[in-house]
Enzyme design. Structure first.
Site, PDB file in Angstrom:
ATOM      1  N   ASP A 178      -6.813   3.925   8.944  1.00 19.94           N
ATOM      2  CA  ASP A 178      -7.520   2.485   8.087  1.00 19.94           C
ATOM      3  C   ASP A 178      -8.211   3.272   6.755  1.00 19.94           C
ATOM      4  O   ASP A 178      -9.384   3.909   7.669  1.00 19.94           O
ATOM      5  CB  ASP A 178      -8.964   1.623   8.435  1.00 19.94           C
ATOM      6  CG  ASP A 178      -9.050   0.745   8.118  1.00 19.94           C
ATOM      7  OD1 ASP A 178      -8.822  -0.523   7.174  1.00 19.94           O
ATOM      8  OD2 ASP A 178     -10.198   0.611   8.059  1.00 19.94           O
ATOM      9  N   GLU A 200       1.022  -2.199  10.663  1.00 16.61           N
ATOM     10  CA  GLU A 200       0.484  -2.151   8.959  1.00 16.61           C
ATOM     11  C   GLU A 200       1.909  -1.368   8.393  1.00 16.61           C
ATOM     12  O   GLU A 200       2.535  -1.937   7.671  1.00 16.61           O
ATOM     13  CB  GLU A 200      -0.441  -1.390   8.955  1.00 16.61           C
ATOM     14  CG  GLU A 200      -1.198  -1.718   7.210  1.00 16.61           C
ATOM     15  CD  GLU A 200      -1.616  -1.066   7.104  1.00 16.61           C
ATOM     16  OE1 GLU A 200      -2.457  -0.955   8.211  1.00 16.61           O
ATOM     17  OE2 GLU A 200      -1.802  -0.610   5.681  1.00 16.61           O
ATOM     18  N   GLU A 201       2.874  -0.444   9.184  1.00 17.01           N
ATOM     19  CA  GLU A 201       3.527   0.135   8.594  1.00 17.01           C
ATOM     20  C   GLU A 201       4.797   0.083   8.942  1.00 17.01           C
ATOM     21  O   GLU A 201       5.740   1.042   8.208  1.00 17.01           O
ATOM     22  CB  GLU A 201       3.295   1.669   8.378  1.00 17.01           C
ATOM     23  CG  GLU A 201       2.045   2.486   8.511  1.00 17.01           C
ATOM     24  CD  GLU A 201       1.250   1.961   7.565  1.00 17.01           C
ATOM     25  OE1 GLU A 201      -0.191   2.719   7.059  1.00 17.01           O
ATOM     26  OE2 GLU A 201       2.118   1.374   6.350  1.00 17.01           O
ATOM     27  N   ASP A 232       0.996  -1.238  -0.104  1.00 18.57           N
ATOM     28  CA  ASP A 232      -0.525   0.042   0.383  1.00 18.57           C
ATOM     29  C   ASP A 232       0.968   1.355  -0.186  1.00 18.57           C
ATOM     30  O   ASP A 232       1.982   1.242   0.824  1.00 18.57           O
ATOM     31  CB  ASP A 232      -0.342  -0.303   1.328  1.00 18.57           C
ATOM     32  CG  ASP A 232      -1.615  -0.846   1.650  1.00 18.57           C
ATOM     33  OD1 ASP A 232      -2.037  -1.930   0.228  1.00 18.57           O
ATOM     34  OD2 ASP A 232      -1.708  -2.179   2.572  1.00 18.57           O
ATOM     35  N   ASP A 279      -3.247  -1.142  13.242  1.00 13.10           N
ATOM     36  CA  ASP A 279      -3.677  -0.565  12.360  1.00 13.10           C
ATOM     37  C   ASP A 279      -3.285   1.173  12.938  1.00 13.10           C
ATOM     38  O   ASP A 279      -4.617   1.508  12.444  1.00 13.10           O
ATOM     39  CB  ASP A 279      -4.385  -0.798  10.946  1.00 13.10           C
ATOM     40  CG  ASP A 279      -4.863  -0.313  10.186  1.00 13.10           C
ATOM     41  OD1 ASP A 279      -5.529  -0.972   8.839  1.00 13.10           O
ATOM     42  OD2 ASP A 279      -4.164   0.508   9.099  1.00 13.10           O
ATOM     43  N   ASP A 300      -0.914   8.108   7.308  1.00 12.48           N
ATOM     44  CA  ASP A 300      -0.422   6.788   7.904  1.00 12.48           C
ATOM     45  C   ASP A 300       1.105   7.009   8.852  1.00 12.48           C
ATOM     46  O   ASP A 300       0.415   6.485   9.754  1.00 12.48           O
ATOM     47  CB  ASP A 300      -0.147   5.928   6.381  1.00 12.48           C
ATOM     48  CG  ASP A 300      -1.149   5.728   6.247  1.00 12.48           C
ATOM     49  OD1 ASP A 300      -0.988   5.380   4.958  1.00 12.48           O
ATOM     50  OD2 ASP A 300      -2.422   5.268   6.746  1.00 12.48           O
TER      51      ASP A 300
HETATM   52  P1  AHG Z   1      -5.378   0.390   4.979  1.00 12.43           P
HETATM   53  O1  AHG Z   1      -6.133   2.193   4.438  1.00 12.43           O
HETATM   54  O2  AHG Z   1      -5.635   0.773   6.506  1.00 12.43           O
HETATM   55  O3  AHG Z   1      -4.491  -0.009   3.984  1.00 12.43           O
HETATM   56  O4  AHG Z   1      -6.911  -0.472   4.605  1.00 12.43           O
HETATM   57  C1  AHG Z   1      -7.453  -0.699   3.310  1.00 12.43           C
HETATM   58  C2  AHG Z   1      -8.973  -1.572   3.641  1.00 12.43           C
HETATM   59  C3  AHG Z   1      -9.847  -1.391   4.355  1.00 12.43           C
HETATM   60  O5  AHG Z   1     -10.038  -0.365   4.874  1.00 12.43           O
HETATM   61  C4  AHG Z   1     -10.643  -1.210   3.417  1.00 12.43           C
HETATM   62  O6  AHG Z   1     -11.753  -2.281   3.402  1.00 12.43           O
HETATM   63  C5  AHG Z   1     -10.499  -1.942   1.747  1.00 12.43           C
HETATM   64  O7  AHG Z   1      -8.819  -1.380   2.051  1.00 12.43           O
HETATM   65  C6  AHG Z   1     -11.163  -1.250   0.573  1.00 12.43           C
HETATM   66  O8  AHG Z   1     -10.340  -2.340   0.064  1.00 12.43           O
HETATM   67  P2  AHG Z   1     -10.188  -1.721  -2.002  1.00 12.43           P
HETATM   68  O9  AHG Z   1     -10.276  -0.198  -2.039  1.00 12.43           O
HETATM   69  O10 AHG Z   1      -9.583  -2.360  -2.271  1.00 12.43           O
HETATM   70  O11 AHG Z   1     -12.014  -1.920  -1.815  1.00 12.43           O
HETATM   71 MN    MN Z   2      -6.488  -0.937   6.951  1.00 17.91          MN
HETATM   72 MN    MN Z   3      -3.566   1.413   7.457  1.00 18.79          MN
END
Ligand code: AHG
Ligand code: MN
Ligand code: MN
Length: 338
Positions: A118, A93-94, A64, A115, A70
């Site tokens: 999120d 997570e990071e 990501d 996390d 973040d």
């Molecule tokens: P994060 O921002 O901690 O990486 O989590 C993102 C996750 C979660 O929050 C969300 O349900 C999902 O990514 C969305 O994924 P898509 O964009 O693939 O639907």
């Molecule tokens: Mn997340």
């Molecule tokens: Mn996150």
């Protein structure tokens, strides 16, 4: 006896009194976490005004893109939690590896996984985002926690929760004695009890999934989603699709209103063969909360809380929410298992 508007500190202390053997360390840990949440909430709510939006240009181990917020939230959590003497190790997570407590600080008996932010892909669009946390007890010898202390199954969690930075800032957490929600009153800087003893409806009328991934799903998942779009005998109408793309926001809405959230294995997508969500600091803490609220969380094949982790950032399919809806999903997956 809890009363609406009671401060979270008073409520935590009241809960602690039920356990005479309690040392107060978990209370101290939660208070440090709550302080960090207030600081992050303040920054999130003015993100557009200061140069804290946008990307850092780096990626985390899950691939990501790391947003400035973040990184800010990650740093604030670590600096709020590293000196209290309640933790032996942290994981985020990071951060690729576990985060040791600096030698200069005392160590404690708890493990914190989080996390920090999120739903961060939504930050620049002012969509609700959140922090998710999971607390375990140290199980190895010695004062310094290790990776092994982090790789514990969901059913061994001591506490779990999230802070949702939305139209208001809400803290929801459980220590295994039910689920309570607290809303931040910025005028006094305190979280006040607003959702006492949350119980999620046994069946909802909402489903949350990124249908853009539908071609990657297994047959059972596809059939289940199609079923939700047909007439429902109880409500006489199809389910409504509500998907924000921020797990904490989608989860919180479904927890209160009822419904089911699905991020299945994109089994035909080499990028996400196990789905996208991480077990230790997304699926596991939310599974603890939903079970305490009367709901259910599964991969489709096994209960999230039973999975013994093998890697810090391992991903799992996550189907979570109202018990009847999750049970119906499991039946479809079982009926169409290849
Ligand atoms: P994060 O921002 O901690 O990486 O989590 C993102 C996750 C979660 O929050 C969300 O349900 C999902 O990514 C969305 O994924 P898509 O964009 O693939 O639907
Ligand atoms: Mn997340
Ligand atoms: Mn996150």
């Amino acid at each position: 006896m809890a009363t609406k508007g009671m401060s979270v500190l008073r409520h935590i202390v009241e809960q602690e009194r039920k356990f005479p053997q309690a040392t107060g360390s978990l209370t101290g840990l939660l208070m440090d976490l709550i302080y960090a949440a207030k600081v992050i909430s303040r920054e999130v709510n003015k993100a557009g005004l200061v140069d804290i939006l946008g990307l850092t240009g780096e990626e985390n181990i899950s691939g990501d893109e790391i947003k400035k917020l973040d990184e800010y939230a990650n740093g604030k959590l670590f600096s709020a939690m590293d000196h209290g003497g309640h933790l032996c190790v942290m994981a985020s997570e990071e951060n690729d590896e576990v985060i040791p407590i600096p030698d200069k600080f005392p160590k404690g008996k708890y493990v914190l996984l989080f996390d920090p932010l999120d739903g961060s892909s939504n930050i620049d669009a002012n969509v609700s985002i959140g922090t998710i946390f999971s607390i375990h007890r140290k199980k190895t010898e010695g004062e310094n926690g290790t990776l092994e202390d982090c790789l514990q199954k969901g059913s061994d969690q001591v506490a779990a929760g999230y802070i949702l930075y939305g139209s208001s800032t809400v803290l929801v957490y459980t220590t295994g004695q039910g689920v309570n929600g607290y809303t931040l009153d910025p005028s006094v800087g305190e979280f006040l009890l607003s959702h006492e003893d949350i119980k999620t409806p046994s069946k909802g009328e909402i489903y949350s999934a990124n249908e853009g991934n539908a071609k990657f799903w297994d047959e059972g998942t596809k059939k289940y989603i199609s079923y939700l779009k047909e007439k429902d005998s109880d409500t006489g109408r199809p389910y409504s699709l509500r998907y924000i793309g921020s797990l904490v926001s989608d989860f919180h809405r479904n927890l209160l209103y009822g419904g089911i959230f699905l991020y299945p294995a994109d089994c035909k997508d080499p990028k996400n063969p196990k789905g996208k969500l991480r077990l230790l600091y997304e699926a596991s803490p939310l599974a603890f909360i939903v079970e305490q609220a009367g709901g259910m969380a599964t991969t489709g094949k096994e209960n999230i809380m039973d999975i013994v982790p093998t890697e810090l950032h391992q991903k799992v399919p996550l189907i979570i929410g109202s018990k009847e809806d999750v049970l119906t999903y499991q039946k479809f997956v079982g009926d169409y298992a290849d």
